[in-house]
Design an enzyme around this catalytic site. Structure first.
Site, PDB file in Angstrom:
ATOM      1  N   LYS A  73       0.841  -1.214   0.000  1.00 20.40           N
ATOM      2  CA  LYS A  73       0.000   0.000   0.000  1.00 20.40           C
ATOM      3  C   LYS A  73       0.870   1.256   0.000  1.00 20.40           C
ATOM      4  O   LYS A  73       0.667   2.169  -0.803  1.00 20.40           O
ATOM      5  CB  LYS A  73      -0.924  -0.037   1.220  1.00 20.40           C
ATOM      6  CG  LYS A  73      -1.814   1.186   1.391  1.00 20.40           C
ATOM      7  CD  LYS A  73      -3.014   0.901   2.276  1.00 20.40           C
ATOM      8  CE  LYS A  73      -2.701   0.912   3.752  1.00 20.40           C
ATOM      9  NZ  LYS A  73      -2.430   2.244   4.317  1.00 20.40           N
TER      10      LYS A  73
ATOM     11  N   GLY B 155      -4.910   8.042   5.365  1.00 20.82           N
ATOM     12  CA  GLY B 155      -4.014   8.979   6.052  1.00 20.82           C
ATOM     13  C   GLY B 155      -2.784   9.270   5.208  1.00 20.82           C
ATOM     14  O   GLY B 155      -2.266  10.395   5.194  1.00 20.82           O
TER      15      GLY B 155
ATOM     16  N   SER C 173       7.065   8.943  12.178  1.00 20.42           N
ATOM     17  CA  SER C 173       5.967   8.771  11.221  1.00 20.42           C
ATOM     18  C   SER C 173       6.473   8.995   9.810  1.00 20.42           C
ATOM     19  O   SER C 173       6.961  10.073   9.464  1.00 20.42           O
ATOM     20  CB  SER C 173       4.845   9.767  11.532  1.00 20.42           C
ATOM     21  OG  SER C 173       4.025   9.929  10.389  1.00 20.42           O
TER      22      SER C 173
ATOM     23  N   ASP D 266       1.646  -1.158  11.857  1.00 21.84           N
ATOM     24  CA  ASP D 266       0.322  -1.609  11.410  1.00 21.84           C
ATOM     25  C   ASP D 266       0.042  -3.063  11.794  1.00 21.84           C
ATOM     26  O   ASP D 266      -1.056  -3.568  11.574  1.00 21.84           O
ATOM     27  CB  ASP D 266       0.196  -1.442   9.886  1.00 21.84           C
ATOM     28  CG  ASP D 266       0.189   0.028   9.489  1.00 21.84           C
ATOM     29  OD1 ASP D 266      -0.182   0.880  10.326  1.00 21.84           O
ATOM     30  OD2 ASP D 266       0.565   0.335   8.339  1.00 21.84           O
TER      31      ASP D 266
ATOM     32  N   LYS E  60      -4.889   5.890  14.663  1.00 23.93           N
ATOM     33  CA  LYS E  60      -4.943   5.256  13.333  1.00 23.93           C
ATOM     34  C   LYS E  60      -6.405   5.267  12.847  1.00 23.93           C
ATOM     35  O   LYS E  60      -7.209   6.025  13.354  1.00 23.93           O
ATOM     36  CB  LYS E  60      -4.358   3.842  13.418  1.00 23.93           C
ATOM     37  CG  LYS E  60      -2.848   3.829  13.701  1.00 23.93           C
ATOM     38  CD  LYS E  60      -2.059   4.369  12.539  1.00 23.93           C
ATOM     39  CE  LYS E  60      -0.566   4.323  12.782  1.00 23.93           C
ATOM     40  NZ  LYS E  60       0.184   5.017  11.730  1.00 23.93           N
TER      41      LYS E  60
ATOM     42  N   ARG F 249      -6.865   1.776  17.749  1.00 25.79           N
ATOM     43  CA  ARG F 249      -6.593   0.337  17.656  1.00 25.79           C
ATOM     44  C   ARG F 249      -6.234  -0.289  18.996  1.00 25.79           C
ATOM     45  O   ARG F 249      -6.471  -1.490  19.182  1.00 25.79           O
ATOM     46  CB  ARG F 249      -5.482   0.070  16.631  1.00 25.79           C
ATOM     47  CG  ARG F 249      -5.962   0.300  15.215  1.00 25.79           C
ATOM     48  CD  ARG F 249      -4.916  -0.023  14.171  1.00 25.79           C
ATOM     49  NE  ARG F 249      -5.479   0.172  12.840  1.00 25.79           N
ATOM     50  CZ  ARG F 249      -4.773   0.395  11.741  1.00 25.79           C
ATOM     51  NH1 ARG F 249      -3.446   0.448  11.811  1.00 25.79           N
ATOM     52  NH2 ARG F 249      -5.371   0.559  10.586  1.00 25.79           N
TER      53      ARG F 249
ATOM     54  N   ARG G 270      -7.617  -3.178   9.340  1.00 26.98           N
ATOM     55  CA  ARG G 270      -6.674  -4.040  10.079  1.00 26.98           C
ATOM     56  C   ARG G 270      -7.353  -4.727  11.270  1.00 26.98           C
ATOM     57  O   ARG G 270      -6.958  -5.822  11.668  1.00 26.98           O
ATOM     58  CB  ARG G 270      -5.444  -3.247  10.516  1.00 26.98           C
ATOM     59  CG  ARG G 270      -4.751  -2.578   9.323  1.00 26.98           C
ATOM     60  CD  ARG G 270      -3.253  -2.612   9.357  1.00 26.98           C
ATOM     61  NE  ARG G 270      -2.748  -1.928   8.171  1.00 26.98           N
ATOM     62  CZ  ARG G 270      -2.510  -2.510   6.991  1.00 26.98           C
ATOM     63  NH1 ARG G 270      -2.679  -3.807   6.826  1.00 26.98           N
ATOM     64  NH2 ARG G 270      -2.075  -1.808   5.963  1.00 26.98           N
TER      65      ARG G 270
HETATM   66  C1  S3P Z   1       2.394   4.777   6.129  1.00 24.95           C
HETATM   67  C2  S3P Z   1       2.954   5.064   7.332  1.00 24.95           C
HETATM   68  C3  S3P Z   1       2.434   4.589   8.609  1.00 24.95           C
HETATM   69  C4  S3P Z   1       1.386   3.492   8.460  1.00 24.95           C
HETATM   70  C5  S3P Z   1       0.454   3.719   7.321  1.00 24.95           C
HETATM   71  C6  S3P Z   1       1.204   3.923   6.014  1.00 24.95           C
HETATM   72  C7  S3P Z   1       3.028   5.309   4.904  1.00 24.95           C
HETATM   73  O1  S3P Z   1       1.894   5.697   9.264  1.00 24.95           O
HETATM   74  O2  S3P Z   1       0.647   3.339   9.656  1.00 24.95           O
HETATM   75  O3  S3P Z   1      -0.420   2.612   7.183  1.00 24.95           O
HETATM   76  O4  S3P Z   1       2.711   4.825   3.812  1.00 24.95           O
HETATM   77  O5  S3P Z   1       3.868   6.218   5.023  1.00 24.95           O
HETATM   78  P1  S3P Z   1       2.854   6.604  10.184  1.00 24.95           P
HETATM   79  O6  S3P Z   1       4.208   6.530   9.610  1.00 24.95           O
HETATM   80  O7  S3P Z   1       2.290   7.966  10.132  1.00 24.95           O
HETATM   81  O8  S3P Z   1       2.787   5.946  11.539  1.00 24.95           O
END
Ligand code: S3P
Length: 425
Positions: A19, A91, A164, A312, A339, A343, A385
């Site tokens: 993803k 997000g 993050s 995740d 999230k 969660r 999830r």
């Molecule tokens: C992601 C980063 C993660 C993850 C999300 C995808 C990404 O979030 O939880 O499913 O693609 O950069 P954070 O890095 O903000 O925790």
């Protein structure tokens, strides 16, 4: 969706594309000059939201499902959308794309579903505003919908207080348009797909421990990208293979980027029989086939710098911990509260409903494993999830486990239930 106890899982499975990487192929493809061709793009709702947003900004994207073709227009080729951009449940789309929007010579409005409208955006509003963009939370609650007026940006060195990848990537992408270099330092290293893909498309980026530094104004050129299978999706079958008796599953062509592979390390530390085969690499991302066999597991402590590498996977790890002997402590995981759902809260409540011995803590949970799980009726909270983790829990529970609003798996793994059924035949 009803799930009952499984006596065995066996066979081979190929997991859909990653993803995180799929989102980034659209973003880099749009900002590069020329054509980008993506195979094994994840056809999940989140990644389709990213495609839709860039199409609304004038980028031609063809999605034949076999391949996604993006006709990039270069760093300054986006056009003002005539409608509000809708990130849906994603997000990643909301935060990372904001970094790009912060530098455009037009104003955009960006929103998403009810979950997105509850998730914190202050973490990107603050650094992008420091760089010179004008971003407001329209409802003044620190969440989407956002109004983003792009400006000429200055480079910054930003110290993020969360590990993050979404925040890091938003700042680095804004940094492509900055005056001077832009750096981000985070408490622990988060997933580095943006850094890898930026290099692959011809950008300049240095990484040193927890700091990434980007040089502005690169000449990005369209590329061919093959997206590896998503380790976060593979995690459900890794877990299922370990906890369902008499199981042996070969999970093919999974991304094992070291900033994402915490689930493998944790399962091995718990005593899981997991072997990596056919190690390879594709456009800078490492891959392997993962062979999993039923195993006795023991409880462990999980916290600190491994957390971002399995962020995740904590819901499915909480399920594994119920099966393991002894105590599992999950800590430093407060990020899970913000999230797609809270969660931590949802996992504790659902596991308790299944008869597990689980206690919530400030930043995680403590699980005393070994108590038999009972089937229960559990709402997904529209969190993909949660739906998948508890479908796997249902495979070792007595009686029937019902996942309500189970279709939300479409966000990251549309064929999840049919893939699970194939392994039960
Ligand atoms: C992601 C980063 C993660 C993850 C999300 C995808 C990404 O979030 O939880 O499913 O693609 O950069 P954070 O890095 O903000 O925790």
């Amino acid at each position: 969706m009803n799930i009952t106890k499984a006596s065995k899982l066996s066979g081979e499975i190929t997991i859909p594309g990653d993803k995180s990487i799929s989102h980034r192929t659209i973003m880099f493809g749009a900002l590069a000059k020329g054509t980008t061709e993506v195979t094994n793009f994840l056809q999940g709702a989140d990644c389709l939201s990213t495609i839709d947003c860039f199409q609304k900004m004038g980028i031609e994207i063809e999605n034949s499902h076999r391949v996604v073709i993006i006709k990039g227009k270069g760093l300054n080729g986006l056009t003002k959308p005539t409608q509000i951009l809708d990130a849906g449940n994603s997000g990643t789309t909301t935060r990372i794309m904001s970094g790009i929007l912060a530098a455009q010579p037009f104003e955009t409005k960006l929103t998403g579903d009810a979950s997105i409208q509850r998730r914190p955006m202050g973490r990107i509003i603050k650094p992008l505003s420091q760089m010179g963009a004008s971003i407001t939370s329209i409802n003044q609650n620190g969440c989407a919908p956002l109004s983003i007026q792009g400006r000429k940006l200055s480079g910054i060195h930003y110290h993020s207080n969360v590990a993050s990848a979404q925040v890091k990537s938003a700042i680095l992408l804004a940094g492509l348009y900055g005056e001077g270099q832009t750096s981000v330092t985070e408490p622990y290293v988060s997933r580095n797909h943006t850094e890898i893909m930026l290099k692959y498309f011809g950008g300049e980026i240095q990484t040193n421990d927890t700091t990434a530094t980007v040089t502005p104004n690169p000449n990005l050129v369209g590329q061919k990208v093959t997206v590896p299978g998503d380790i976060s999706s593979a995690a459900y079958f890794i877990a299922a293979g370990l906890i369902v008796p008499n199981s042996e599953i070969l999970i093919k062509n999974v991304g094992i980027n070291p900033t994402r592979d915490g689930i493998i390390k944790v399962c091995q530390e718990m005593g899981g029989n997991i072997t990596l085969l056919n190690m390879n690499s594709n456009n800078g991302e490492q891959t392997a086939d993962i062979l999993v066999k039923s195993s006795d597991l023991k409880g462990i402590e999980i916290g600190g710098k491994i957390i971002p590498t399995l962020i995740d996977e904590i819901p499915i790890i909480s399920v594994l911990a119920c099966y393991a002997k002894g105590e599992t402590v999950i800590k430093d995981a407060a990020e899970l509260k913000v999230k797609e759902s809270n969660r931590l809260d949802v996992c504790v409540k659902h596991l308790c409903a299944m008869n597990a011995d689980v206690t919530a803590t400030e930043d995680g949970m403590i699980i005393k494993g070994g108590r038999p799980l009972h089937g229960a009726v559990l709402d997904s909270k529209l969190d993909h999830r949660i739906a998948m983790s508890f479908a796997i829990a249902g495979l070792i529970a007595e009686g029937t486990t019902t996942i309500e609003r189970s279709d939300c798996v479409d966000i990251s793994y549309p064929t999840f239930y049919s893939d699970l059924r194939k392994l039960q035949q």
